[in-house]
Design a protein around this motif. Structure first.
Motif, PDB file in Angstrom:
ATOM      1  N   MET A   1       0.889  -1.357  -0.033  1.00 44.34           N
ATOM      2  CA  MET A   1      -0.056   0.038  -0.239  1.00 44.34           C
ATOM      3  C   MET A   1       0.839   1.366   0.006  1.00 44.34           C
ATOM      4  O   MET A   1       0.664   2.230  -0.781  1.00 44.34           O
ATOM      5  N   LEU A   2       2.118   1.082   0.652  1.00 44.19           N
ATOM      6  CA  LEU A   2       2.718   2.574   1.034  1.00 44.19           C
ATOM      7  C   LEU A   2       3.245   2.940  -0.402  1.00 44.19           C
ATOM      8  O   LEU A   2       3.412   4.017  -0.787  1.00 44.19           O
ATOM      9  N   ASP A   3       3.451   1.701  -1.430  1.00 43.65           N
ATOM     10  CA  ASP A   3       3.880   2.168  -2.723  1.00 43.65           C
ATOM     11  C   ASP A   3       2.717   3.008  -3.515  1.00 43.65           C
ATOM     12  O   ASP A   3       2.974   3.393  -4.888  1.00 43.65           O
ATOM     13  N   GLN A   4       1.637   2.917  -3.127  1.00 41.73           N
ATOM     14  CA  GLN A   4       0.676   3.688  -3.804  1.00 41.73           C
ATOM     15  C   GLN A   4       0.627   5.254  -3.362  1.00 41.73           C
ATOM     16  O   GLN A   4      -0.036   5.822  -3.947  1.00 41.73           O
ATOM     17  N   ILE A   5       1.710   5.720  -2.438  1.00 38.63           N
ATOM     18  CA  ILE A   5       1.609   7.144  -2.055  1.00 38.63           C
ATOM     19  C   ILE A   5       2.679   7.964  -2.789  1.00 38.63           C
ATOM     20  O   ILE A   5       3.766   7.361  -2.616  1.00 38.63           O
ATOM     21  N   ARG A   6       2.244   9.141  -3.291  1.00 38.30           N
ATOM     22  CA  ARG A   6       3.288   9.862  -4.048  1.00 38.30           C
ATOM     23  C   ARG A   6       3.370  11.207  -3.211  1.00 38.30           C
ATOM     24  O   ARG A   6       2.157  11.668  -2.522  1.00 38.30           O
ATOM     25  N   VAL A   7       4.678  11.640  -2.972  1.00 38.12           N
ATOM     26  CA  VAL A   7       4.719  13.134  -2.362  1.00 38.12           C
ATOM     27  C   VAL A   7       5.159  13.886  -3.563  1.00 38.12           C
ATOM     28  O   VAL A   7       5.947  13.578  -4.195  1.00 38.12           O
ATOM     29  N   VAL A   8       4.430  15.018  -3.531  1.00 39.51           N
ATOM     30  CA  VAL A   8       4.725  16.021  -4.450  1.00 39.51           C
ATOM     31  C   VAL A   8       5.093  17.411  -3.811  1.00 39.51           C
ATOM     32  O   VAL A   8       4.452  17.725  -2.858  1.00 39.51           O
ATOM     33  N   MET A  25      10.570  10.632   3.711  1.00 39.47           N
ATOM     34  CA  MET A  25       9.809   9.446   3.039  1.00 39.47           C
ATOM     35  C   MET A  25      10.602   8.225   3.256  1.00 39.47           C
ATOM     36  O   MET A  25       9.791   7.235   3.302  1.00 39.47           O
ATOM     37  N   LYS A  26      11.760   8.068   3.001  1.00 36.65           N
ATOM     38  CA  LYS A  26      12.435   6.780   3.079  1.00 36.65           C
ATOM     39  C   LYS A  26      12.255   5.972   4.332  1.00 36.65           C
ATOM     40  O   LYS A  26      11.941   4.777   4.547  1.00 36.65           O
ATOM     41  N   THR A  27      12.237   6.776   5.528  1.00 35.87           N
ATOM     42  CA  THR A  27      12.110   6.203   6.936  1.00 35.87           C
ATOM     43  C   THR A  27      10.668   5.813   7.020  1.00 35.87           C
ATOM     44  O   THR A  27      10.487   4.833   7.716  1.00 35.87           O
ATOM     45  N   MET A  28       9.801   6.270   6.405  1.00 33.30           N
ATOM     46  CA  MET A  28       8.362   5.748   6.331  1.00 33.30           C
ATOM     47  C   MET A  28       8.204   4.826   5.340  1.00 33.30           C
ATOM     48  O   MET A  28       7.049   4.262   5.150  1.00 33.30           O
ATOM     49  N   GLY A  29       9.111   4.374   4.623  1.00 40.05           N
ATOM     50  CA  GLY A  29       8.797   3.061   3.397  1.00 40.05           C
ATOM     51  C   GLY A  29       8.203   3.798   2.414  1.00 40.05           C
ATOM     52  O   GLY A  29       7.753   2.970   1.351  1.00 40.05           O
ATOM     53  N   LEU A  30       8.560   5.038   1.971  1.00 38.21           N
ATOM     54  CA  LEU A  30       7.885   5.618   0.536  1.00 38.21           C
ATOM     55  C   LEU A  30       9.123   6.145  -0.419  1.00 38.21           C
ATOM     56  O   LEU A  30      10.154   6.099   0.074  1.00 38.21           O
ATOM     57  N   GLN A  31       8.624   6.040  -1.755  1.00 40.17           N
ATOM     58  CA  GLN A  31       9.978   6.005  -2.665  1.00 40.17           C
ATOM     59  C   GLN A  31       9.344   7.041  -3.657  1.00 40.17           C
ATOM     60  O   GLN A  31      10.210   7.491  -4.261  1.00 40.17           O
ATOM     61  N   ASP A  32       7.937   7.476  -3.821  1.00 40.25           N
ATOM     62  CA  ASP A  32       7.491   8.090  -4.928  1.00 40.25           C
ATOM     63  C   ASP A  32       7.685   9.749  -4.740  1.00 40.25           C
ATOM     64  O   ASP A  32       6.639   9.877  -4.292  1.00 40.25           O
ATOM     65  N   LEU A  33       8.536  10.015  -5.336  1.00 42.84           N
ATOM     66  CA  LEU A  33       8.681  11.672  -5.022  1.00 42.84           C
ATOM     67  C   LEU A  33       8.514  12.269  -6.423  1.00 42.84           C
ATOM     68  O   LEU A  33       9.400  11.704  -7.318  1.00 42.84           O
ATOM     69  N   VAL A  34       7.840  13.343  -6.565  1.00 41.48           N
ATOM     70  CA  VAL A  34       7.666  14.098  -7.949  1.00 41.48           C
ATOM     71  C   VAL A  34       7.741  15.529  -7.284  1.00 41.48           C
ATOM     72  O   VAL A  34       7.274  15.911  -6.615  1.00 41.48           O
ATOM     73  N   LEU A  35       8.662  16.195  -8.203  1.00 44.33           N
ATOM     74  CA  LEU A  35       9.016  17.559  -7.906  1.00 44.33           C
ATOM     75  C   LEU A  35       8.491  18.429  -8.964  1.00 44.33           C
ATOM     76  O   LEU A  35       8.569  18.209 -10.149  1.00 44.33           O
TER      77      LEU A  35
END
Ligand code: SAH
Length: 276
Positions: A1-8, A25-35
């Motif tokens: 589920m965490l891979d469904q979360i994007r940070v913009v 993000m990485k500490t919380m297990g997220l990878q998807d970053l968009v700038l």
């Protein structure tokens, strides 16, 4: 589920904040970053200086910011997302559906269960999100900060929101209580003392308290039920009860040798008297 979360991150001006957000993000297990149109980037790539500053602040989460997608607009960043959460410290003259991070996270979990990708959108350091940008979000997420000093550093805001998201996801996957509930014998090194062992302990405790004259058997008041309540609240395990039984045993022994010493010294002093 965490891979469904994007940070913009929109229009970030300090590369250090991009690195710090990647770390959060990485500490919380997220990878998807968009700038979206970040400062210090050209043709989608960071300048050498930008890279160096971001890398230093990412503290090993280099992969997250190296893989970050760079786009020109918020529309592009969120085109494939089912629900978009916009983080803002400010209330708006046109109120938007408003949630605190915990509520937003439980809504996000619902959306992700239905296979939606979600986006968490963060504004610029100095001016935050514009009204137009917030209007592109389904929800305005507000971290309930001090009203007199409401604005967090953008990477700190990323940390708070992604932490709440992680908590909600772990909870939804039943991974939270099972891993963290350190009471009632869960994740404990020894089994709880059972009621039989507790009862023997209370009997031993009561007789010791009578022996040392702390408890008057003719006027016990509520001492024993109160002590029972105290120990039951602590939910002692088998080893802890054995330790307490050991303590009581030694108290009993000390009490007996004390008493026999007293008898011996009384006998000695009465024989002294007899001599005179
Ligand atoms: N002065 C700006 C603050 C920008 S802080 C303003 O008035 O909006 C940079 C970003 O961090 C914000 O755009 C927002 O996305 C996030 N942020 C900071 N504090 C926040 C808070 N209390 N609640 C939600 N998001 C916050």
């Amino acid at each position: 589920m965490l891979d469904q979360i994007r940070v913009v991150l929109i229009n970030t001006s300090h590369p250090g904040n991009i690195g710090a957000a990647a770390r959060a993000m990485k500490t919380m297990g997220l990878q998807d970053l968009v700038l979206v149109d970040p400062k210090g980037y050209e043709d989608g790539k960071p300048s050498a200086e930008t890279y160096e500053i971001a890398e230093a602040r990412s503290s090993g989460a280099t992969d997250v910011f190296e893989q970050a997608k760079v786009v020109a607009t918020l529309e592009e960043a969120t085109a494939d997302c089912g629900v978009v959460f916009g983080a803002s410290a400010r209330s708006r003259s046109l109120p938007w559906p408003l949630m605190h991070p915990r509520k937003a996270s439980s809504k996000a979990v619902e959306a992700m269960r239905a296979n939606n990708r979600i986006a968490l959108v963060f504004g610029r350091e100095r001016t935050g999100l514009t009204n137009e940008e917030l209007a592109q979000c389904h929800v305005h997420v507000h971290i309930p900060t001090n009203p007199d000093y409401a604005s967090l550093n953008v990477a700190a805001a990323v940390q708070v929101l992604t932490y709440e998201m992680r908590m909600a996801v772990l909870d939804a996957q039943d991974q939270l209580d099972a891993a963290y509930d350190g009471t009632w014998g869960v994740n404990w090194d020894h089994e709880l003392a059972n009621q039989g062992e507790l009862n023997s302990f209370f009997t031993h405790l009561e007789s010791t308290l009578v022996d040392i004259e702390f408890l008057d058997p003719n006027n016990p008041k509520q001492l024993m039920p109160k002590l029972r309540r105290l120990f039951q609240r602590a939910a002692p395990d088998k080893v802890e009860i054995n330790i307490l039984r050991g303590v009581l045993k030694m108290m009993g022994r000390a009490q007996k040798s004390d008493a026999s010493e007293r008898v011996a010294s009384q006998a000695a002093s009465s024989s002294d008297l007899n001599k005179e």
